[in-house]
Write a protein that holds these residues in place. Structure first.
Motif, PDB file in Angstrom:
ATOM      1  N   ASN A   1       0.839  -1.195   0.000  1.00 54.05           N
ATOM      2  CA  ASN A   1       0.000   0.000   0.000  1.00 54.05           C
ATOM      3  C   ASN A   1       0.881   1.256   0.000  1.00 54.05           C
ATOM      4  O   ASN A   1       2.106   1.168  -0.079  1.00 54.05           O
ATOM      5  N   ALA A   2       0.251   2.422   0.095  1.00 55.54           N
ATOM      6  CA  ALA A   2       0.987   3.681   0.030  1.00 55.54           C
ATOM      7  C   ALA A   2       1.970   3.821   1.191  1.00 55.54           C
ATOM      8  O   ALA A   2       3.079   4.339   1.018  1.00 55.54           O
ATOM      9  N   TYR A   3       1.599   3.350   2.365  1.00 57.65           N
ATOM     10  CA  TYR A   3       2.499   3.412   3.519  1.00 57.65           C
ATOM     11  C   TYR A   3       3.768   2.606   3.257  1.00 57.65           C
ATOM     12  O   TYR A   3       4.884   3.077   3.492  1.00 57.65           O
ATOM     13  N   GLY A   4       3.616   1.383   2.752  1.00 56.44           N
ATOM     14  CA  GLY A   4       4.772   0.536   2.476  1.00 56.44           C
ATOM     15  C   GLY A   4       5.658   1.108   1.384  1.00 56.44           C
ATOM     16  O   GLY A   4       6.884   1.104   1.490  1.00 56.44           O
ATOM     17  N   LEU A   5       5.042   1.613   0.322  1.00 60.99           N
ATOM     18  CA  LEU A   5       5.809   2.205  -0.774  1.00 60.99           C
ATOM     19  C   LEU A   5       6.594   3.415  -0.300  1.00 60.99           C
ATOM     20  O   LEU A   5       7.799   3.537  -0.553  1.00 60.99           O
ATOM     21  N   THR A   6       5.937   4.298   0.419  1.00 60.65           N
ATOM     22  CA  THR A   6       6.600   5.500   0.914  1.00 60.65           C
ATOM     23  C   THR A   6       7.678   5.146   1.940  1.00 60.65           C
ATOM     24  O   THR A   6       8.778   5.696   1.906  1.00 60.65           O
ATOM     25  N   GLY A   7       7.386   4.214   2.843  1.00 63.43           N
ATOM     26  CA  GLY A   7       8.373   3.796   3.837  1.00 63.43           C
ATOM     27  C   GLY A   7       9.626   3.234   3.202  1.00 63.43           C
ATOM     28  O   GLY A   7      10.749   3.557   3.615  1.00 63.43           O
ATOM     29  N   CYS A   8       9.462   2.394   2.187  1.00 67.38           N
ATOM     30  CA  CYS A   8      10.629   1.793   1.519  1.00 67.38           C
ATOM     31  C   CYS A   8      11.432   2.814   0.722  1.00 67.38           C
ATOM     32  O   CYS A   8      12.661   2.823   0.785  1.00 67.38           O
ATOM     33  N   THR A   9      10.752   3.667  -0.039  1.00 68.23           N
ATOM     34  CA  THR A   9      11.507   4.633  -0.841  1.00 68.23           C
ATOM     35  C   THR A   9      12.229   5.644   0.041  1.00 68.23           C
ATOM     36  O   THR A   9      13.386   5.979  -0.210  1.00 68.23           O
ATOM     37  N   ARG A  10      11.592   6.079   1.100  1.00 65.64           N
ATOM     38  CA  ARG A  10      12.259   7.061   1.978  1.00 65.64           C
ATOM     39  C   ARG A  10      13.400   6.427   2.768  1.00 65.64           C
ATOM     40  O   ARG A  10      14.438   7.057   2.975  1.00 65.64           O
ATOM     41  N   ALA A  11      13.228   5.176   3.207  1.00 63.90           N
ATOM     42  CA  ALA A  11      14.316   4.478   3.907  1.00 63.90           C
ATOM     43  C   ALA A  11      15.508   4.294   2.976  1.00 63.90           C
ATOM     44  O   ALA A  11      16.653   4.520   3.364  1.00 63.90           O
TER      45      ALA A  11
ATOM     46  N   LYS B   1      16.344   6.047   0.311  1.00 65.03           N
ATOM     47  CA  LYS B   1      16.987   7.338   0.055  1.00 65.03           C
ATOM     48  C   LYS B   1      17.807   7.796   1.259  1.00 65.03           C
ATOM     49  O   LYS B   1      18.908   8.312   1.112  1.00 65.03           O
ATOM     50  N   ALA B   2      17.289   7.598   2.462  1.00 68.99           N
ATOM     51  CA  ALA B   2      18.019   7.997   3.677  1.00 68.99           C
ATOM     52  C   ALA B   2      19.287   7.177   3.854  1.00 68.99           C
ATOM     53  O   ALA B   2      20.298   7.690   4.351  1.00 68.99           O
ATOM     54  N   LEU B   3      19.253   5.908   3.429  1.00 68.96           N
ATOM     55  CA  LEU B   3      20.420   5.029   3.558  1.00 68.96           C
ATOM     56  C   LEU B   3      21.383   5.173   2.384  1.00 68.96           C
ATOM     57  O   LEU B   3      22.484   4.622   2.414  1.00 68.96           O
ATOM     58  N   GLY B   4      20.957   5.867   1.332  1.00 69.34           N
ATOM     59  CA  GLY B   4      21.796   6.010   0.146  1.00 69.34           C
ATOM     60  C   GLY B   4      21.873   4.747  -0.691  1.00 69.34           C
ATOM     61  O   GLY B   4      22.891   4.499  -1.345  1.00 69.34           O
ATOM     62  N   VAL B   5      20.814   3.941  -0.670  1.00 73.34           N
ATOM     63  CA  VAL B   5      20.782   2.705  -1.449  1.00 73.34           C
ATOM     64  C   VAL B   5      19.681   2.803  -2.515  1.00 73.34           C
ATOM     65  O   VAL B   5      18.906   3.755  -2.536  1.00 73.34           O
ATOM     66  N   THR B   6      19.631   1.823  -3.383  1.00 76.90           N
ATOM     67  CA  THR B   6      18.687   1.817  -4.495  1.00 76.90           C
ATOM     68  C   THR B   6      17.249   1.661  -3.998  1.00 76.90           C
ATOM     69  O   THR B   6      16.934   0.673  -3.334  1.00 76.90           O
ATOM     70  N   PRO B   7      16.365   2.607  -4.331  1.00 76.51           N
ATOM     71  CA  PRO B   7      14.961   2.478  -3.926  1.00 76.51           C
ATOM     72  C   PRO B   7      14.229   1.517  -4.866  1.00 76.51           C
ATOM     73  O   PRO B   7      14.744   1.155  -5.930  1.00 76.51           O
ATOM     74  N   PRO B   8      13.015   1.115  -4.505  1.00 72.84           N
ATOM     75  CA  PRO B   8      12.250   0.261  -5.407  1.00 72.84           C
ATOM     76  C   PRO B   8      11.978   0.986  -6.728  1.00 72.84           C
ATOM     77  O   PRO B   8      11.784   2.200  -6.742  1.00 72.84           O
ATOM     78  N   CYS B   9      11.972   0.229  -7.817  1.00 69.55           N
ATOM     79  CA  CYS B   9      11.744   0.828  -9.135  1.00 69.55           C
ATOM     80  C   CYS B   9      10.355   0.506  -9.679  1.00 69.55           C
ATOM     81  O   CYS B   9       9.986   1.006 -10.739  1.00 69.55           O
ATOM     82  N   SER B  10       9.616  -0.340  -8.973  1.00 74.49           N
ATOM     83  CA  SER B  10       8.280  -0.696  -9.465  1.00 74.49           C
ATOM     84  C   SER B  10       7.371  -1.061  -8.306  1.00 74.49           C
ATOM     85  O   SER B  10       7.824  -1.418  -7.227  1.00 74.49           O
ATOM     86  N   LEU B  11       6.088  -0.957  -8.580  1.00 76.00           N
ATOM     87  CA  LEU B  11       5.080  -1.433  -7.645  1.00 76.00           C
ATOM     88  C   LEU B  11       3.996  -2.108  -8.462  1.00 76.00           C
ATOM     89  O   LEU B  11       3.341  -1.475  -9.275  1.00 76.00           O
TER      90      LEU B  11
END
Length: 117
Positions: A67-77, A79-89
């Motif tokens: 859901n939106a919470y999971g998508l936002t949580g993963c992309t922001r985490a 970015k904060a860690l400096g690693v590759t965010p998810p590219c698809s949902l």
């Protein structure tokens, strides 16, 4: 090349199969979700995916049935860690049950927000 994570490893209100999109704190605190240390954190998930990328096993990763919470949580985490965010949902789709259009994922995935997909 893209590793899709199916179903969040946490309690998550879903639109699949006619379930309610309403958050239920009692379901979230159920030992099924909170036992054995609780759900996998967004940070641990992003770091594990980055390890797979660094090892050359995958080139990107995405999420499925979240859901939106999971998508936002993963992309922001990520970015904060400096690693590759998810590219698809990959979301659910049904001609009969259109709740997936009301769960906020389209807004969260927008190029103006998390820019996923």
């Amino acid at each position: 090349d893209v590793y899709q994570l199916h179903w969040p490893a946490r309690y998550s209100p879903q639109s699949n199969w006619g379930q309610s999109l309403a958050y239920d704190i009692n379901a979230d605190k159920n030992p099924y979700w909170r036992g054995l240390g609780g759900p996998t954190s967004f940070e641990d998930l992003c770091l594990a995916m980055q390890d797979l990328i660094d090892e050359g096993k995958i080139r990107g990763w995405g999420m499925c049935n979240d859901n939106a919470y999971g998508l936002t949580g993963c992309t922001r985490a990520a970015k904060a860690l400096g690693v590759t965010p998810p590219c698809s949902l990959q979301g659910d789709f049904s001609l009969i049950d259109r709740k997936s259009e009301e769960n906020g994922v389209a807004e969260a995935a927008s190029p103006y927000n998390e820019n996923v997909g």
